[in-house]
Design an enzyme around this catalytic site. Structure first.
Site, PDB file in Angstrom:
ATOM      1  N   CYS A 143      -1.540   6.437   8.634  1.00 31.08           N
ATOM      2  CA  CYS A 143      -2.122   5.106   7.945  1.00 31.08           C
ATOM      3  C   CYS A 143      -2.902   5.338   7.013  1.00 31.08           C
ATOM      4  O   CYS A 143      -2.555   6.134   6.355  1.00 31.08           O
ATOM      5  CB  CYS A 143      -2.378   3.957   9.043  1.00 31.08           C
ATOM      6  SG  CYS A 143      -3.976   4.924  10.113  1.00 31.08           S
TER       7      CYS A 143
ATOM      8  N   ARG B 298       0.898  -1.118   0.163  1.00 29.53           N
ATOM      9  CA  ARG B 298       0.087   0.191   0.017  1.00 29.53           C
ATOM     10  C   ARG B 298       0.979   1.201   0.219  1.00 29.53           C
ATOM     11  O   ARG B 298       0.557   2.265  -0.620  1.00 29.53           O
ATOM     12  CB  ARG B 298      -0.677  -0.105   1.349  1.00 29.53           C
ATOM     13  CG  ARG B 298      -1.941  -1.231   0.887  1.00 29.53           C
ATOM     14  CD  ARG B 298      -2.987  -1.109   2.352  1.00 29.53           C
ATOM     15  NE  ARG B 298      -3.532   0.146   2.510  1.00 29.53           N
ATOM     16  CZ  ARG B 298      -4.284   0.680   3.584  1.00 29.53           C
ATOM     17  NH1 ARG B 298      -4.455  -0.310   4.582  1.00 29.53           N
ATOM     18  NH2 ARG B 298      -5.027   1.484   3.502  1.00 29.53           N
TER      19      ARG B 298
END
Length: 285
Positions: free
Chosen positions: A242, A185
């Site tokens: 995040c 990611r």
């Protein structure tokens, strides 16, 4: 008072303590119904369920209509009322758990500290640890209720930064942004979760699961200290982020365990950042 982690054997001694509140924070990003379903199927006796989406996050868009991220912080007054309904007061020891190494329970841990509440800990190892460290303690299927607590909104024990702060930091390079997402990611290679892939320019990657041992419990403080200290000059110079401000709290918890307090949370995180195509995006390692 437990302020970071608590083991299952210790929690088992307090499940009937009226001054303790246990909160089940299980969640699945790809299946919003998972947490409630898992709770109904079996949970630690006396535990109540808190939804990451409904209880521990605020409106995705602000009053100005601007997208604030997938799990923005709730309004402080709203969060206080929510936590009071769970029976949490100023003198309550809160224990948060999930079944995912603390990736969601750490959100509640951080939120309570944001409200100035120190007595909150994450169950080390979560529900799996409860099942092998507290033998003879069956799971419950009832949904207990508590009398409302008298939780106060006190000075925060945490710090936050805004998207504008993070944007300005790209130029000033005053702080280091640490991204808790998995490396694919971070590199921009997982379009299932992140339709807009990549990371904030200059950010470093510290996958939250690297804080854990093979059994799902946190690594010892010394190991965590050795892992985090090369990433910044001082904890207060670090900004944790995040995908949506949830698993970044896991890194913040790990830093507290390591004796490295003071880092800030960027609550909007990647989901807010990438919503504006004018903001720069980096890809790759």
């Amino acid at each position: 008072m437990f302020k970071t982690l608590i083991d299952a054997a210790t929690l088992a001694q307090h499940v009937n303590d009226p001054d303790w509140v246990v909160i089940d924070c299980r969640h699945d990003l790809m299946n919003p119904a998972y947490g409630r379903d898992a709770y109904a199927a079996g949970h630690i006796p006396g535990a109540q369920f808190a939804s990451i989406d409904d209880d521990l996050s605020g409106a995705k868009r602000g009053a100005d209509g601007v997208f604030r991220g997938r799990h923005p912080l709730p309004e402080r007054a709203t969060l206080v009322e929510t936590l009071r309904r769970f029976g949490i007061g100023d003198d309550t020891q809160v224990v948060a758990y999930d079944a995912h190494g603390g990736m969601y329970a750490a959100r509640l841990w951080w939120l309570l500290r944001w409200l100035g509440h120190e007595a909150v800990a994450v169950l080390d190892g979560g529900l799996p640890a409860w099942q092998w460290q507290a033998p003879g303690q069956p799971l419950a299927t009832d949904a207990p209720t508590r009398a409302p607590g008298k939780l106060s909104d006190r000075p925060a024990l945490t710090r936050t930064v805004t998207v504008d702060d993070v944007l300005a930091n790209i130029t000033s390079n005053t702080n280091v942004v640490i991204d808790a997402r998995a490396s694919d990611r971070f590199r921009g290679e997982n379009e299932t979760i992140d339709p807009v892939g990549g990371h904030i320019p200059g950010a470093k990657n510290r996958f939250f699961k690297d804080n854990l041992q093979a059994d799902g419990t946190f690594k010892p403080a010394e190991q965590l200290w050795q892992a985090f200290t090369p990433l910044f000059t001082a904890p207060a110079s670090a900004i944790m982020q995040c995908g949506s401000g949830v698993t970044a709290c896991h890194n913040l918890l790990a830093m507290e365990v390591a004796g490295l307090p003071g880092a800030a949370l960027y609550p909007g995180s990647w989901s807010e950042w990438c919503a504006d195509p004018a903001r720069p995006v980096a890809t790759g390692a």
